[in-house]
Enzyme design. Structure first.
Site, PDB file in Angstrom:
ATOM      1  N   CYS A  31       9.964  20.642  38.632  1.00  9.48           N
ATOM      2  CA  CYS A  31      10.383  19.288  38.150  1.00  9.48           C
ATOM      3  C   CYS A  31       9.380  18.191  38.185  1.00  9.48           C
ATOM      4  CB  CYS A  31      11.861  18.720  38.688  1.00  9.48           C
ATOM      5  SG  CYS A  31      11.832  18.680  40.524  1.00  9.48           S
ATOM      6  N   HIS A  87      12.161  11.440  40.985  1.00  9.36           N
ATOM      7  CA  HIS A  87      11.346  12.517  41.578  1.00  9.36           C
ATOM      8  C   HIS A  87       9.874  12.452  41.316  1.00  9.36           C
ATOM      9  CE1 HIS A  87      11.673  16.648  43.865  1.00  9.36           C
ATOM     10  NE2 HIS A  87      11.227  15.607  44.614  1.00  9.36           N
TER      11      HIS A  87
END
Length: 177
Positions: A31, A87
């Site tokens: 990710c 993130h």
């Protein structure tokens, strides 16, 4: 889309009036580097992240001043919103770097280097997911804890609200969900 078994007339109309990306590639299978590449257009391994995903409560991986797709669109009159998992790092005032509890950011925590400083007008989301209730940020402040099982429903409500609100203004908008 042409040849689809599921009719999507509203999405088809949206795509016909805008831009549709149908062939994309990522420099990584995880990710953080993928998000970095999508938002900056840069190869993620040229950042300080050389492997894996970014740890919590760290300065942003996207350095201050780096143009993002949200920043570019904002320069051209778009309202920009980010919903969901960030993130890409942001530090928390009063919390030593790398010293979060398993539950994540405490309620009331503030970040001065989150998505609002990387081209977004609005942010509703989190920097890292925990098994316990996840620390949710609205703008630059942790305002609530949400169980992971309830996140998708909250994101859908927020996205719907932004789309409905922005559609009434006539101003173009960018929603990163």
């Amino acid at each position: 889309p042409k040849g689809s078994k599921i009719p999507t007339p509203h999405l088809d109309k949206l795509a016909s009036q805008g831009m549709s990306f149908t062939d994309a590639h990522s420099g990584s299978s995880v990710c953080t580097p993928t998000r970095y590449g999508v938002l900056t257009g840069r190869y993620s391994w040229r950042s300080q992240l050389q492997q894996g995903v970014y740890p919590d409560n760290r300065p942003p991986l996207i350095v201050d001043g780096r143009l993002t797709v949200a920043g570019l669109l904002k320069q051209h009159g778009y309202h920009t919103a980010c919903i969901g998992k960030w993130h890409l790092g942001f530090s928390l005032e009063g919390v030593p770097q790398g010293k979060l509890t398993q539950n994540g950011a405490p309620l009331g925590s503030v970040t001065k280097d989150g998505p609002l400083t990387r081209g977004f007008d609005e942010f509703f989301g989190f920097d890292r997911l925990t098994d316990a209730p996840t620390s949710m940020f609205e703008g630059d402040r942790c305002t609530q804890l949400i169980k992971p099982v309830d996140l998708l429903g909250e994101f859908v409500k927020r996205a719907d609200s932004i789309i409905t609100t922005r559609a009434k203004t006539g101003q173009p908008f960018f929603l990163y969900l």
